[in-house]
Design an enzyme around this catalytic site. Structure first.
Site, PDB file in Angstrom:
ATOM      1  N   LYS A 271      13.702  68.928  71.745  1.00  0.00           N
ATOM      2  CA  LYS A 271      13.040  69.825  72.689  1.00  0.00           C
ATOM      3  C   LYS A 271      11.945  69.083  73.447  1.00  0.00           C
ATOM      4  CE  LYS A 271      13.450  74.135  70.015  1.00  0.00           C
ATOM      5  NZ  LYS A 271      14.222  74.893  71.011  1.00  0.00           N
ATOM      6  N   ARG A 345      22.370  79.357  64.669  1.00  0.00           N
ATOM      7  CA  ARG A 345      23.700  79.933  64.444  1.00  0.00           C
ATOM      8  C   ARG A 345      24.462  79.175  63.367  1.00  0.00           C
ATOM      9  NH1 ARG A 345      25.108  79.159  70.702  1.00  0.00           N
ATOM     10  NH2 ARG A 345      22.841  79.317  70.730  1.00  0.00           N
TER      11      ARG A 345
HETATM   12  N1  BES Z   1      14.676  78.493  68.013  1.00  0.00           N
HETATM   13  C1  BES Z   1      15.304  78.339  69.286  1.00  0.00           C
HETATM   14  C2  BES Z   1      15.191  79.591  70.162  1.00  0.00           C
HETATM   15  C3  BES Z   1      13.812  79.997  70.570  1.00  0.00           C
HETATM   16  C4  BES Z   1      13.271  79.558  71.759  1.00  0.00           C
HETATM   17  C5  BES Z   1      13.081  80.865  69.799  1.00  0.00           C
HETATM   18  C6  BES Z   1      12.012  79.952  72.157  1.00  0.00           C
HETATM   19  C7  BES Z   1      11.809  81.269  70.183  1.00  0.00           C
HETATM   20  C8  BES Z   1      11.279  80.809  71.366  1.00  0.00           C
HETATM   21  C9  BES Z   1      16.777  78.011  69.103  1.00  0.00           C
HETATM   22  O1  BES Z   1      17.090  77.298  67.966  1.00  0.00           O
HETATM   23  C10 BES Z   1      17.196  77.219  70.278  1.00  0.00           C
HETATM   24  O2  BES Z   1      16.704  76.135  70.407  1.00  0.00           O
HETATM   25  N2  BES Z   1      18.094  77.752  71.083  1.00  0.00           N
HETATM   26  C11 BES Z   1      18.572  77.074  72.228  1.00  0.00           C
HETATM   27  C12 BES Z   1      20.072  77.241  72.273  1.00  0.00           C
HETATM   28  C13 BES Z   1      20.759  76.356  73.275  1.00  0.00           C
HETATM   29  C14 BES Z   1      20.614  74.904  72.871  1.00  0.00           C
HETATM   30  C15 BES Z   1      22.207  76.734  73.330  1.00  0.00           C
HETATM   31  C16 BES Z   1      17.912  77.702  73.446  1.00  0.00           C
HETATM   32  O3  BES Z   1      17.629  78.889  73.423  1.00  0.00           O
HETATM   33  O4  BES Z   1      17.613  76.970  74.386  1.00  0.00           O
HETATM   34 MN    MN Z   2      16.897  75.213  68.281  1.00  0.00          MN
END
Ligand code: BES
Ligand code: MN
Ligand code: ZN
Length: 493
Positions: A271, A345
């Site tokens: 990230k 997931r």
């Molecule tokens: N934990 C994150 C989602 C999230 C983002 C929760 C901001 C709370 C605040 C999750 O694991 C994630 O990174 N999701 C990605 C999925 C994508 C890579 C398909 C996302 O939402 O960008």
């Molecule tokens: Mn994630």
């Protein structure tokens, strides 16, 4: 150290704390017991209210310093509303706490004799007081603060015995919410998978049976999906099973499953740095499930329930799962890991399969801070609800309104399911930007058979949603009150 709070009830006679709170409705003088207390000030109500521009609106306050160091605070209760929703009383308790804190009082009497102040309403007010009182300040060095070390609140009510019973019952839910807040607020250096599991194990004090599965056991079960997320971290995964048996022996349990990513760096698909610290809250689903199990046990709920949480840390390292890797879930489904940041997931795939396979539950509800896309869709006002079952959905939507933890239903459909097909494996864990929350939900559904199931995407509500009348903390403990309401209203009979 945080200030402690105690709440007790007493009859109307003899309110003698240095600070007394009475309520006045919009454009009305204090009535009943409050009228007598006002009269003792010797002040004329109409003149004083006019001089202070106090109209009795919700949120207004009129502060009177009396003889002998006594202080009286008149709070506006707004227009009386017939059949006002109970959660209005929770908010009122929160608002009262806010006003109380500003007075720096250590002891206060609250006069609650107005129409509509039922035992249930008073319990909500007490809940609001405690919820608003919560602070996560354990890492702040002690400051000289003029707030007293303890706050003692006495609620003067018509029927103290009935109020005490209702307050104790409602307090079980408050405790669960506060436990969830503590877990979400805790930084990841302190709360790893092992430490989180140890916190869950403490529920055995309340009669919850707690099992903790370590990586060797998860390997044997074939949980290649959950385990691949943890493989980049020095801290090993845990799967925790919390079992509350308050219902008929052998009756199918209600099942709650939580995403417990103690920290989500994104892994190799790392990230950006901005706001990454928020990812200590990526175990908000697991925190809600743990808080709920606390609540059900603390109030001895007459139901059987299991809580299952998958605890991992998602880190980049030489051992991390890579984009393109193919893993095999417990169900036998093969998964191509396209994006290591779509890890929630992967954790839930095995936790869901395990839960339905072992417990054959009446329903299965999972909570997860799953997608940033749900924040794009719903902001911080509603959590996303995805379900294969209309009845369960309606129950959840209602429970959300009553608990003031609102849900909004989102679709599932074969056309979205097609999107998660993989070139090399059965499915892939990440698709493009379109319908990001829905394709995540479709992924989860691949691990759900014929059981009524709901997935709550709480990425926008588990933390950072702003403050409210009943919460000033980063983590509101979202989901505990909602699911407790669901159980109380639909599954205890
Ligand atoms: N934990 C994150 C989602 C999230 C983002 C929760 C901001 C709370 C605040 C999750 O694991 C994630 O990174 N999701 C990605 C999925 C994508 C890579 C398909 C996302 O939402 O960008
Ligand atoms: Mn994630
Ligand atoms: Zn995540």
């Amino acid at each position: 150290m945080s200030q402690t709070i105690s709440i007790r009830t007493a009859p109307f006679a003899g309110a003698a704390a240095p600070l007394t709170i009475i309520y006045a409705a919009e454009d009305a003088a204090p009535a009943g017991a409050a009228a007598a207390i006002w009269a003792a000030t010797g002040l004329d109500w109409v003149e004083t209210a006019a001089a202070a521009a106090f109209k009795g609106k919700q949120g207004q306050a009129l502060d009177v310093m009396g003889k002998g160091g006594r202080r009286l605070l008149v709070l506006g209760s707004g227009k009386p509303v017939a059949d006002a929703p109970l959660n209005g009383w929770t908010d009122r308790g929160g608002s009262l706490m806010h006003k109380l804190a500003a007075t720096r009082a250590g002891s206060v009497s609250v006069i609650l004799d107005e129409a509509g102040a039922s035992a249930a309403a008073i319990a909500e007010l007490a809940a609001g007081l405690r919820l608003r009182h919560y602070k996560f300040d354990k890492y702040k060095s002690a400051r000289s603060d003029d707030a007293p070390a303890a706050l003692a609140v006495t609620l003067h009510v018509a029927d103290p015995a009935a109020a005490e019973t209702a307050i104790a019952d409602r307090n079980a839910t408050v405790e669960g919410t506060l436990l969830a807040r503590d877990l979400v607020n805790e930084p990841a250096n302190i709360l790893g998978p092992v430490e989180f599991a140890a916190r869950a194990a403490q529920l055995s004090d309340l009669g919850v049976e707690v099992e903790i599965l370590e990586p060797e056991a998860l390997e044997k079960l074939g949980m290649g999906s959950l385990l691949c997320v943890a493989q980049g971290s020095d801290r090993p995964a845990r799967l925790v099973i919390m079992h509350w048996r308050g219902g008929d022996v052998g009756a199918a349990p209600l099942a709650f499953v939580g995403k417990g990513v103690v920290f989500d760096t994104g892994g190799i698909s790392i990230k950006p740095a901005a706001n990454m610290e928020d990812m200590k809250g990526d175990m908000g689903g697991a925190a809600a499930v743990t808080g709920l199990m606390h609540t059900l046990a603390a109030r001895k709920a007459p139901v059987n329930a299991v809580g299952v949480i998958g605890l991992v840390e998602n880190m980049p390292s030489g051992g991390s799962v890579r984009p393109g890797d193919i893993v095999k879930a417990m169900s036998g489904t093969t998964i191509e890991v396209i994006n290591t940041d779509a890890e929630g997931r992967l954790v839930l795939a095995d936790a869901l399969w395990y839960t339905q396979d072992r417990f054959k539950p009446r329903f299965m509800i999972n909570l997860a801070t799953l997608t940033g896309a749900i924040i794009v869709a719903l902001g911080h006002e509603h959590a996303g609800l995805f379900s294969n079952n209309d009845e369960l959905s309606i129950q959840l939507l209602n429970a959300g309104l009553n608990a003031n933890e609102k849900l909004w239903r989102m679709p599932l459909a074969p056309a979205y399911d097609k999107m998660i097909e993989s070139k090399f494996a059965d499915i892939r864990n990440s698709v493009g930007r379109p319908a990001g929350s829905i394709t995540a939900a479709q992924f989860l559904q691949r691990f759900v058979n014929n059981v009524p199931w709901a997935h709550l995407d709480i990425a926008g509500t588990a933390f950072g949603a702003g403050t409210s009348e009943v919460n000033t903390s980063w983590a509101p403990g979202f989901g505990v009150a909602l699911l407790d309401r669901l159980v109380r209203d639909y599954y205890q009979g």
